[in-house]
Design a protein around this motif. Structure first.
Motif, PDB file in Angstrom:
ATOM      1  N   ALA A   1     -30.802  15.786  71.663  1.00 20.82           N
ATOM      2  CA  ALA A   1     -30.559  17.060  70.975  1.00 20.82           C
ATOM      3  C   ALA A   1     -30.115  18.142  71.956  1.00 20.82           C
ATOM      4  O   ALA A   1     -29.273  18.990  71.619  1.00 20.82           O
ATOM      5  CB  ALA A   1     -31.813  17.499  70.219  1.00 20.82           C
ATOM      6  N   ALA A   2     -30.669  18.120  73.172  1.00 21.57           N
ATOM      7  CA  ALA A   2     -30.272  19.109  74.181  1.00 21.57           C
ATOM      8  C   ALA A   2     -28.797  18.957  74.542  1.00 21.57           C
ATOM      9  O   ALA A   2     -28.076  19.950  74.721  1.00 21.57           O
ATOM     10  CB  ALA A   2     -31.143  18.975  75.419  1.00 21.57           C
ATOM     11  N   GLN A   3     -28.326  17.703  74.645  1.00 24.32           N
ATOM     12  CA  GLN A   3     -26.912  17.478  74.921  1.00 24.32           C
ATOM     13  C   GLN A   3     -26.041  18.017  73.790  1.00 24.32           C
ATOM     14  O   GLN A   3     -24.993  18.631  74.029  1.00 24.32           O
ATOM     15  CB  GLN A   3     -26.639  15.992  75.126  1.00 24.32           C
ATOM     16  N   GLY A   4     -26.474  17.795  72.566  1.00 23.58           N
ATOM     17  CA  GLY A   4     -25.731  18.324  71.432  1.00 23.58           C
ATOM     18  C   GLY A   4     -25.715  19.838  71.408  1.00 23.58           C
ATOM     19  O   GLY A   4     -24.689  20.460  71.114  1.00 23.58           O
ATOM     20  N   ASN A   5     -26.846  20.444  71.716  1.00 19.65           N
ATOM     21  CA  ASN A   5     -26.960  21.899  71.785  1.00 19.65           C
ATOM     22  C   ASN A   5     -25.945  22.463  72.781  1.00 19.65           C
ATOM     23  O   ASN A   5     -25.185  23.403  72.473  1.00 19.65           O
ATOM     24  CB  ASN A   5     -28.392  22.235  72.185  1.00 19.65           C
ATOM     25  N   ALA A   6     -25.885  21.887  73.978  1.00 20.83           N
ATOM     26  CA  ALA A   6     -24.955  22.361  75.000  1.00 20.83           C
ATOM     27  C   ALA A   6     -23.508  22.177  74.559  1.00 20.83           C
ATOM     28  O   ALA A   6     -22.667  23.072  74.735  1.00 20.83           O
ATOM     29  CB  ALA A   6     -25.204  21.629  76.321  1.00 20.83           C
ATOM     30  N   ASN A   7     -23.201  21.023  73.943  1.00 20.46           N
ATOM     31  CA  ASN A   7     -21.822  20.767  73.529  1.00 20.46           C
ATOM     32  C   ASN A   7     -21.386  21.719  72.428  1.00 20.46           C
ATOM     33  O   ASN A   7     -20.259  22.249  72.458  1.00 20.46           O
ATOM     34  CB  ASN A   7     -21.658  19.325  73.059  1.00 20.46           C
ATOM     35  N   LEU A   8     -22.258  21.951  71.450  1.00 21.14           N
ATOM     36  CA  LEU A   8     -21.892  22.841  70.350  1.00 21.14           C
ATOM     37  C   LEU A   8     -21.597  24.251  70.867  1.00 21.14           C
ATOM     38  O   LEU A   8     -20.580  24.854  70.503  1.00 21.14           O
ATOM     39  CB  LEU A   8     -23.016  22.868  69.309  1.00 21.14           C
ATOM     40  N   VAL A   9     -22.462  24.779  71.704  1.00 20.03           N
ATOM     41  CA  VAL A   9     -22.268  26.137  72.208  1.00 20.03           C
ATOM     42  C   VAL A   9     -21.001  26.213  73.064  1.00 20.03           C
ATOM     43  O   VAL A   9     -20.205  27.150  72.925  1.00 20.03           O
ATOM     44  CB  VAL A   9     -23.502  26.603  72.989  1.00 20.03           C
ATOM     45  N   ASN A  10     -20.784  25.224  73.916  1.00 17.57           N
ATOM     46  CA  ASN A  10     -19.570  25.223  74.728  1.00 17.57           C
ATOM     47  C   ASN A  10     -18.319  25.166  73.870  1.00 17.57           C
ATOM     48  O   ASN A  10     -17.318  25.833  74.150  1.00 17.57           O
ATOM     49  CB  ASN A  10     -19.591  24.044  75.701  1.00 17.57           C
ATOM     50  N   HIS A  11     -18.368  24.363  72.823  1.00 18.77           N
ATOM     51  CA  HIS A  11     -17.216  24.256  71.932  1.00 18.77           C
ATOM     52  C   HIS A  11     -16.909  25.594  71.262  1.00 18.77           C
ATOM     53  O   HIS A  11     -15.752  26.025  71.222  1.00 18.77           O
ATOM     54  CB  HIS A  11     -17.462  23.185  70.869  1.00 18.77           C
ATOM     55  N   VAL A  12     -17.931  26.238  70.733  1.00 22.72           N
ATOM     56  CA  VAL A  12     -17.717  27.523  70.057  1.00 22.72           C
ATOM     57  C   VAL A  12     -17.169  28.555  71.041  1.00 22.72           C
ATOM     58  O   VAL A  12     -16.233  29.312  70.719  1.00 22.72           O
ATOM     59  CB  VAL A  12     -19.025  28.011  69.399  1.00 22.72           C
ATOM     60  N   LYS A  13     -17.696  28.594  72.228  1.00 24.24           N
ATOM     61  CA  LYS A  13     -17.219  29.545  73.238  1.00 24.24           C
ATOM     62  C   LYS A  13     -15.762  29.270  73.599  1.00 24.24           C
ATOM     63  O   LYS A  13     -14.944  30.202  73.693  1.00 24.24           O
ATOM     64  CB  LYS A  13     -18.104  29.485  74.476  1.00 24.24           C
ATOM     65  N   ASN A  14     -15.407  27.997  73.800  1.00 18.90           N
ATOM     66  CA  ASN A  14     -14.025  27.653  74.141  1.00 18.90           C
ATOM     67  C   ASN A  14     -13.069  28.006  73.012  1.00 18.90           C
ATOM     68  O   ASN A  14     -11.987  28.560  73.237  1.00 18.90           O
ATOM     69  CB  ASN A  14     -13.921  26.166  74.465  1.00 18.90           C
ATOM     70  N   GLN A  15     -13.464  27.653  71.792  1.00 23.26           N
ATOM     71  CA  GLN A  15     -12.611  27.937  70.636  1.00 23.26           C
ATOM     72  C   GLN A  15     -12.451  29.438  70.435  1.00 23.26           C
ATOM     73  O   GLN A  15     -11.360  29.932  70.143  1.00 23.26           O
ATOM     74  CB  GLN A  15     -13.199  27.306  69.380  1.00 23.26           C
ATOM     75  N   ALA A  16     -13.543  30.167  70.564  1.00 19.72           N
ATOM     76  CA  ALA A  16     -13.497  31.611  70.352  1.00 19.72           C
ATOM     77  C   ALA A  16     -12.576  32.287  71.354  1.00 19.72           C
ATOM     78  O   ALA A  16     -11.868  33.246  71.021  1.00 19.72           O
ATOM     79  CB  ALA A  16     -14.906  32.192  70.455  1.00 19.72           C
ATOM     80  N   SER A  17     -12.563  31.783  72.572  1.00 19.97           N
ATOM     81  CA  SER A  17     -11.686  32.343  73.597  1.00 19.97           C
ATOM     82  C   SER A  17     -10.225  32.022  73.317  1.00 19.97           C
ATOM     83  O   SER A  17      -9.344  32.876  73.455  1.00 19.97           O
ATOM     84  CB  SER A  17     -12.091  31.806  74.971  1.00 19.97           C
ATOM     85  N   ALA A  18      -9.961  30.786  72.904  1.00 24.63           N
ATOM     86  CA  ALA A  18      -8.577  30.354  72.675  1.00 24.63           C
ATOM     87  C   ALA A  18      -8.021  30.857  71.343  1.00 24.63           C
ATOM     88  O   ALA A  18      -6.800  31.020  71.209  1.00 24.63           O
ATOM     89  CB  ALA A  18      -8.502  28.830  72.721  1.00 24.63           C
ATOM     90  N   CYS A  19      -8.893  31.095  70.373  1.00 21.63           N
ATOM     91  CA  CYS A  19      -8.469  31.430  69.006  1.00 21.63           C
ATOM     92  C   CYS A  19      -9.227  32.682  68.541  1.00 21.63           C
ATOM     93  O   CYS A  19     -10.253  32.571  67.869  1.00 21.63           O
ATOM     94  CB  CYS A  19      -8.756  30.266  68.066  1.00 21.63           C
ATOM     95  N   PRO A  20      -8.723  33.869  68.853  1.00 21.26           N
ATOM     96  CA  PRO A  20      -9.475  35.102  68.595  1.00 21.26           C
ATOM     97  C   PRO A  20      -9.798  35.372  67.137  1.00 21.26           C
ATOM     98  O   PRO A  20     -10.743  36.121  66.850  1.00 21.26           O
ATOM     99  CB  PRO A  20      -8.559  36.192  69.165  1.00 21.26           C
ATOM    100  N   ASN A  21      -9.055  34.780  66.219  1.00 21.19           N
ATOM    101  CA  ASN A  21      -9.287  35.048  64.793  1.00 21.19           C
ATOM    102  C   ASN A  21     -10.026  33.919  64.085  1.00 21.19           C
ATOM    103  O   ASN A  21     -10.255  34.000  62.874  1.00 21.19           O
ATOM    104  CB  ASN A  21      -7.956  35.304  64.090  1.00 21.19           C
ATOM    105  N   GLN A  22     -10.379  32.872  64.809  1.00 19.30           N
ATOM    106  CA  GLN A  22     -11.041  31.731  64.195  1.00 19.30           C
ATOM    107  C   GLN A  22     -12.503  32.038  63.901  1.00 19.30           C
ATOM    108  O   GLN A  22     -13.191  32.713  64.672  1.00 19.30           O
ATOM    109  CB  GLN A  22     -10.951  30.517  65.114  1.00 19.30           C
ATOM    110  N   ARG A  23     -12.975  31.533  62.743  1.00 15.75           N
ATOM    111  CA  ARG A  23     -14.384  31.640  62.396  1.00 15.75           C
ATOM    112  C   ARG A  23     -14.978  30.241  62.303  1.00 15.75           C
ATOM    113  O   ARG A  23     -14.249  29.238  62.268  1.00 15.75           O
ATOM    114  CB  ARG A  23     -14.556  32.403  61.074  1.00 15.75           C
ATOM    115  N   PHE A  24     -16.300  30.182  62.239  1.00 16.48           N
ATOM    116  CA  PHE A  24     -16.991  28.904  62.351  1.00 16.48           C
ATOM    117  C   PHE A  24     -17.970  28.686  61.206  1.00 16.48           C
ATOM    118  O   PHE A  24     -18.637  29.613  60.751  1.00 16.48           O
ATOM    119  CB  PHE A  24     -17.757  28.830  63.677  1.00 16.48           C
ATOM    120  N   VAL A  25     -18.041  27.441  60.755  1.00 14.05           N
ATOM    121  CA  VAL A  25     -19.106  26.982  59.867  1.00 14.05           C
ATOM    122  C   VAL A  25     -19.860  25.906  60.635  1.00 14.05           C
ATOM    123  O   VAL A  25     -19.277  24.900  61.062  1.00 14.05           O
ATOM    124  CB  VAL A  25     -18.552  26.412  58.551  1.00 14.05           C
ATOM    125  N   LEU A  26     -21.148  26.113  60.850  1.00 11.49           N
ATOM    126  CA  LEU A  26     -21.982  25.162  61.581  1.00 11.49           C
ATOM    127  C   LEU A  26     -22.720  24.271  60.589  1.00 11.49           C
ATOM    128  O   LEU A  26     -23.347  24.763  59.640  1.00 11.49           O
ATOM    129  CB  LEU A  26     -22.990  25.890  62.463  1.00 11.49           C
TER     130      LEU A  26
END
Length: 217
Positions: free
Chosen positions: A89-114
């Protein structure tokens, strides 16, 4: 014993030839994907097969596509083992947060559904700052979505959430954007629950979850 039976049922489902999935081991996020309007970030359950998750992730993404016809959607499968290891679960936690941060930086208008199912709900809980330590296949929080990105999380969809069996739930800034399904008797989210099949039936809630999310986008 009931919890072990429930996880074993998911393991059998994964080996039933329905879908073949190779369990990832890395927790680092992949490079940012294309800039869709909505990125559905799904953490599958323990041993759950499917692209985003046969029982929850895939049906939720399909239902959202039907409801949000005027918007583009992408799906990201959280890259983590989804097994019974102590760090899963810790690995998943790190991957999810990293993904959201990367996407948010690359795509300023993108929103997320978790989206999180079973152990995947622990992953999502942790990623929004709610510890799943002490829950079935849970973990302390190792990373959380930064406060600056919190408004871009449109909805949090949880199914068979193990922290429910501890008497916990999502609170704070994400509470009004969260829907948390826990079937009667589900031994993963109900303390003392004894209905193993209840934990495998959340596909039935996919449409309601998608409607909830669509209403917040």
């Amino acid at each position: 014993m009931r919890i072990r039976s429930c996880l074993a049922a998911l393991s059998l489902l994964g080996g039933a030839g329905l879908v073949t999935v190779t369990a990832p081991t890395a927790s680092a996020a992949a490079p940012a994907a294309a800039c869709s309007d909505i990125d559905v970030v799904a953490a599958r359950g323990t041993f759950e097969p499917g692209t985003l998750g046969l029982i929850v992730g895939d049906p939720v993404l399909s239902a959202l596509k039907r409801k949000l016809t005027g918007k583009s959607l992408s799906g990201h499968k959280v890259d983590y083992p989804a097994d019974l290891s102590l760090t899963s679960a810790a690995q998943g936690n790190a991957n999810l947060v990293n993904h959201v941060k990367n996407q948010a930086s690359a795509c300023p208008n993108q929103r997320f559904v978790l989206v999180g199912y079973s152990q995947g709900a622990n992953v999502v809980d942790n990623s929004i700052g709610i510890s799943s330590a002490g829950a079935v296949v849970g973990s302390p929080v190792v990373a959380a979505i930064p406060a600056a990105l919190e408004p871009r999380v449109a909805a949090v969809l949880l199914f068979g959430n193990p922290i429910r069996a501890l008497g916990k739930s999502v609170t704070g800034v994400y509470q009004s954007r969260t829907i948390d399904f826990c079937a009667q008797g589900d031994p993963i989210c109900v303390n003392g629950g004894d209905d193993v099949l209840a934990h495998l039936g959340y596909t039935a809630n996919a449409d309601a979850a998608a409607a909830f999310a669509a209403g917040r986008i």
